[in-house]
Design an enzyme around this catalytic site. Structure first.
Site, PDB file in Angstrom:
ATOM      1  N   CYS A 167       6.338  -4.653  -3.306  1.00 22.52           N
ATOM      2  CA  CYS A 167       7.466  -4.207  -2.477  1.00 22.52           C
ATOM      3  C   CYS A 167       8.785  -4.334  -3.217  1.00 22.52           C
ATOM      4  O   CYS A 167       9.685  -3.514  -3.054  1.00 22.52           O
ATOM      5  CB  CYS A 167       7.517  -5.029  -1.188  1.00 22.52           C
ATOM      6  SG  CYS A 167       6.081  -4.830  -0.125  1.00 22.52           S
ATOM      7  N   ASN A 209      -1.579  -5.976  -1.467  1.00 18.21           N
ATOM      8  CA  ASN A 209      -1.100  -6.048  -2.852  1.00 18.21           C
ATOM      9  C   ASN A 209      -0.967  -7.472  -3.375  1.00 18.21           C
ATOM     10  O   ASN A 209      -1.175  -7.735  -4.556  1.00 18.21           O
ATOM     11  CB  ASN A 209       0.224  -5.291  -3.009  1.00 18.21           C
ATOM     12  CG  ASN A 209       1.324  -5.843  -2.133  1.00 18.21           C
ATOM     13  OD1 ASN A 209       1.092  -6.330  -1.031  1.00 18.21           O
ATOM     14  ND2 ASN A 209       2.556  -5.761  -2.619  1.00 18.21           N
ATOM     15  N   GLY A 219       4.403  -5.111   5.091  1.00 24.80           N
ATOM     16  CA  GLY A 219       3.741  -3.819   4.972  1.00 24.80           C
ATOM     17  C   GLY A 219       4.739  -2.682   4.978  1.00 24.80           C
ATOM     18  O   GLY A 219       5.920  -2.857   4.634  1.00 24.80           O
ATOM     19  N   GLU A 245      11.657 -15.202   4.289  1.00 23.37           N
ATOM     20  CA  GLU A 245      10.545 -16.079   3.950  1.00 23.37           C
ATOM     21  C   GLU A 245      10.934 -16.863   2.705  1.00 23.37           C
ATOM     22  O   GLU A 245      11.913 -16.551   2.033  1.00 23.37           O
ATOM     23  CB  GLU A 245       9.279 -15.262   3.708  1.00 23.37           C
ATOM     24  CG  GLU A 245       8.838 -14.464   4.937  1.00 23.37           C
ATOM     25  CD  GLU A 245       7.554 -13.718   4.724  1.00 23.37           C
ATOM     26  OE1 GLU A 245       6.487 -14.335   4.849  1.00 23.37           O
ATOM     27  OE2 GLU A 245       7.617 -12.511   4.423  1.00 23.37           O
ATOM     28  N   GLU A 295       9.526   5.157  -1.454  1.00 27.31           N
ATOM     29  CA  GLU A 295       8.711   4.151  -2.125  1.00 27.31           C
ATOM     30  C   GLU A 295       7.385   4.773  -2.550  1.00 27.31           C
ATOM     31  O   GLU A 295       6.580   5.193  -1.717  1.00 27.31           O
ATOM     32  CB  GLU A 295       8.466   2.965  -1.194  1.00 27.31           C
ATOM     33  CG  GLU A 295       7.709   1.842  -1.864  1.00 27.31           C
ATOM     34  CD  GLU A 295       7.534   0.633  -0.951  1.00 27.31           C
ATOM     35  OE1 GLU A 295       7.675  -0.493  -1.428  1.00 27.31           O
ATOM     36  OE2 GLU A 295       7.263   0.848   0.257  1.00 27.31           O
ATOM     37  N   THR A 346       4.409   1.133   9.733  1.00 28.48           N
ATOM     38  CA  THR A 346       3.636   0.141  10.484  1.00 28.48           C
ATOM     39  C   THR A 346       4.552  -0.936  11.038  1.00 28.48           C
ATOM     40  O   THR A 346       4.316  -1.463  12.141  1.00 28.48           O
ATOM     41  CB  THR A 346       2.549  -0.478   9.597  1.00 28.48           C
ATOM     42  OG1 THR A 346       1.778   0.562   9.002  1.00 28.48           O
ATOM     43  CG2 THR A 346       1.625  -1.369  10.405  1.00 28.48           C
ATOM     44  N   GLY A 347       5.628  -1.270  10.307  1.00 29.51           N
ATOM     45  CA  GLY A 347       6.593  -2.241  10.802  1.00 29.51           C
ATOM     46  C   GLY A 347       7.223  -1.804  12.117  1.00 29.51           C
ATOM     47  O   GLY A 347       7.443  -2.620  13.021  1.00 29.51           O
ATOM     48  N   LYS A 363      -4.550 -11.866   9.952  1.00 30.38           N
ATOM     49  CA  LYS A 363      -5.357 -10.664   9.777  1.00 30.38           C
ATOM     50  C   LYS A 363      -5.066 -10.116   8.388  1.00 30.38           C
ATOM     51  O   LYS A 363      -4.046  -9.487   8.162  1.00 30.38           O
ATOM     52  CB  LYS A 363      -5.001  -9.632  10.849  1.00 30.38           C
ATOM     53  CG  LYS A 363      -6.134  -8.647  11.179  1.00 30.38           C
ATOM     54  CD  LYS A 363      -6.519  -7.714  10.053  1.00 30.38           C
ATOM     55  CE  LYS A 363      -5.517  -6.607   9.856  1.00 30.38           C
ATOM     56  NZ  LYS A 363      -5.986  -5.606   8.832  1.00 30.38           N
ATOM     57  N   GLU A 404       8.877  -7.892   6.464  1.00 25.83           N
ATOM     58  CA  GLU A 404       9.145  -7.608   5.046  1.00 25.83           C
ATOM     59  C   GLU A 404       8.495  -6.270   4.764  1.00 25.83           C
ATOM     60  O   GLU A 404       7.265  -6.165   4.689  1.00 25.83           O
ATOM     61  CB  GLU A 404       8.583  -8.725   4.154  1.00 25.83           C
ATOM     62  CG  GLU A 404       9.168  -8.712   2.751  1.00 25.83           C
ATOM     63  CD  GLU A 404       8.324  -7.942   1.767  1.00 25.83           C
ATOM     64  OE1 GLU A 404       8.667  -6.756   1.523  1.00 25.83           O
ATOM     65  OE2 GLU A 404       7.353  -8.496   1.243  1.00 25.83           O
TER      66      GLU A 404
END
Length: 497
Positions: A300, A168, A244, A477, A400, A248-249, A191, A266
């Site tokens: 997000c 995104n 992501g 971050e 979400e 997947t996290g 990646k 995140e």
């Protein structure tokens, strides 16, 4: 914009761009691995492929990690901070020199409006500028241990860092991770998402041209299963920055646990925008619209829940609906108000939420359906949507959606708004609109989220730490906290008397 116009003309004439990179970026150069496997990259605005890129393997990841390990051990960690600063400053300048190319490529890959992509590229340049200024200011502390001792801390780079970049905000997310990692003295293996591979490759090349030594920044493209998973599970990776989904996290955390690898996550969000009766009405309406429809809601930190005080609900939502209906959809290169969503699969996911909402009798006051570019009849588009008076237990208020869908929740007063804002598994950001600053700051303290915006959604910039609570992840971050994420603190105490 002259360069951008030339690139747009080239794309419309040929269906592709001649300046797109080929292969992985490893050891300071683009290289095509022997297996020569490739994948298609799609233009979401037309739903057609516009280029091919390398589909990497575990062997490619191994090569990239080994390259970054050599560069860390032999060159980069011992490069003087002032020299790292100069390289990052040159990188910032080169990003701006290549603004048009990076923005057009970002638009074709992600689908977002060109003006949004240009803002993202400028933000990437600013990230390198900001952390360039921090390289030689990463100072430790001293401890008052008495006259017979000296004690102090130093910040050491953590080592080889893995960066999993989402589709995104490809260049934005890459820059906010690359810049502090490099400033701290770390090396990088990145990646990018398989949907949006190209700007990460271009960025790595610009960093090398700015003076970054070979191997300090490597980029491997491909699928999550064949490149992302081997990277996050690699025993020679010292830190993982992942942006992501929650699902997947979890997988990334499990992989990192095997070697006790550090992680910054995140993840998702379902962020509330609290609008109280005493707000500046125009400011709030514009803020709510931008919070949900920028990048077609694929953010997000999108303000996907409007939590509004009951006394102004009817008029406020009526104004939102009128302005939402006036938004223009179209291909990102045409600078629409709202562009496409990124993929056919994601379009189907968004539509599934609204199909279930219709079946449940939810009040969809505008939008709610798959659509297309009105100029071409093509592309992956979803109508800007508002669903009114949603209960707190409805999936539209809890899950979400990651699309241009605004859920409206009605609050009796500020205390009720706070309760609704916190009744969520996520805690990434929140917005507050009120003219009462005392009330605003009480709400800001009470809302469980990593970042709060008051009277301007998405306020702030690279200077402001960003990250989530609850299932939105952990770690920060951006800002100086983002720099410390890539450091190990070493304490030293010595007897001198």
């Amino acid at each position: 914009m002259s360069k951008a116009n030339d690139l747009i003309a080239e794309y419309r004439s040929t269906g592709t761009l001649g300046l797109l990179p080929a292969g992985h970026f490893i050891d300071g150069a683009f290289s095509q691995p022997a297996h020569n496997r490739t994948m298609e990259s799609f233009d979401p605005g037309s739903a057609t492929p516009f280029a091919r890129f390398t589909a990497g393997t575990k062997e490619d990841i191994d090569q990239a990690v080994a390259s970054s390990r050599r560069a860390f051990d032999t060159v980069w960690r011992d490069t003087a901070p002032v020299e790292r600063s100069r390289i990052l400053q040159r990188a910032s300048a080169l990003i701006l020199e290549n603004l048009d190319l990076l923005a057009v490529v970002e638009t074709l890959d992600s689908g977002k409006a060109l003006q949004e992509a240009m803002g993202d590229v400028r933000g990437a340049a600013r990230a390198f500028e900001y952390y360039a200024g921090a390289c030689d200011k990463l100072q430790g502390d001293s401890f008052p241990l008495g006259p017979d001792y000296v004690g102090y801390t130093i910040h050491e780079p953590v080592g080889v860092t893995a960066h999993i970049i989402p589709w995104n905000f490809p260049i934005s997310t890459a820059a906010r991770g690359f810049a502090p990692a490099l400033a701290a003295g770390c090396t990088i293996v990145a990646k990018p998402a398989e949907q949006t591979p190209f700007t990460a490759l271009l960025l790595a090349d610009l960093l090398f041209k700015a003076g970054l030594p070979e191997g300090v920044c490597n980029v491997v493209t491909g699928t999550g299963a064949e490149t992302g998973a081997p990277l996050t599970a690699h025993p020679d990776v010292d830190h993982i920055t992942f942006t992501g989904s929650v699902q997947t996290g979890r997988t990334v955390m499990k992989a990192a646990a095997e070697d006790i690898t550090r992680v910054v996550l995140e993840l998702g969000g379902k962020s509330p925008v609290v609008v109280l009766a005493d707000c500046d009405r125009e400011q709030a309406v514009s803020g709510v619209l931008g919070a949900i429809y920028e990048n077609a809601g694929q953010i997000c930190s999108a303000g996907s829940r409007l939590v509004i005080e009951k006394s102004i609900h009817d008029d406020f939502v009526a104004e939102l609906v009128a302005r939402t209906k006036a938004l223009k959809l179209g291909h990102g290169l045409g600078n629409p108000d709202v562009g496409p969503v990124n993929s056919s699969e994601h379009l189907g996911k968004i539509n599934g939420f609204l199909d279930r909402a219709r079946a449940d009798g939810s009040d969809i006051v505008t939008g709610g359906s798959v659509t297309e570019d009105p100029a071409t009849g093509c592309g992956w588009f979803f109508e800007p949507t508002i669903v009114d008076a949603v209960s707190a237990d409805n999936e539209l208020a809890r899950e979400e959606i990651f699309g241009p869908v605004l859920t409206v929740q009605i609050a009796d007063d500020a205390d009720h708004a706070l309760a609704l804002a916190n009744d969520c598994q996520y805690g990434l950001v929140a917005g507050i609109y009120t003219s009462d600053f005392a009330k605003a700051h009480r709400l800001a303290r009470g809302i469980d989220a990593g970042q709060i915006y008051i009277n301007e959604y998405f306020a702030g910039g690279i200077e402001v730490p960003f990250g989530g609570n609850k299932k939105s992840g952990f770690g920060r971050e951006k800002g100086l906290e983002g720099l410390v994420s890539y450091c190990k603190t070493k304490s030293i105490a010595a007897r001198i008397g």
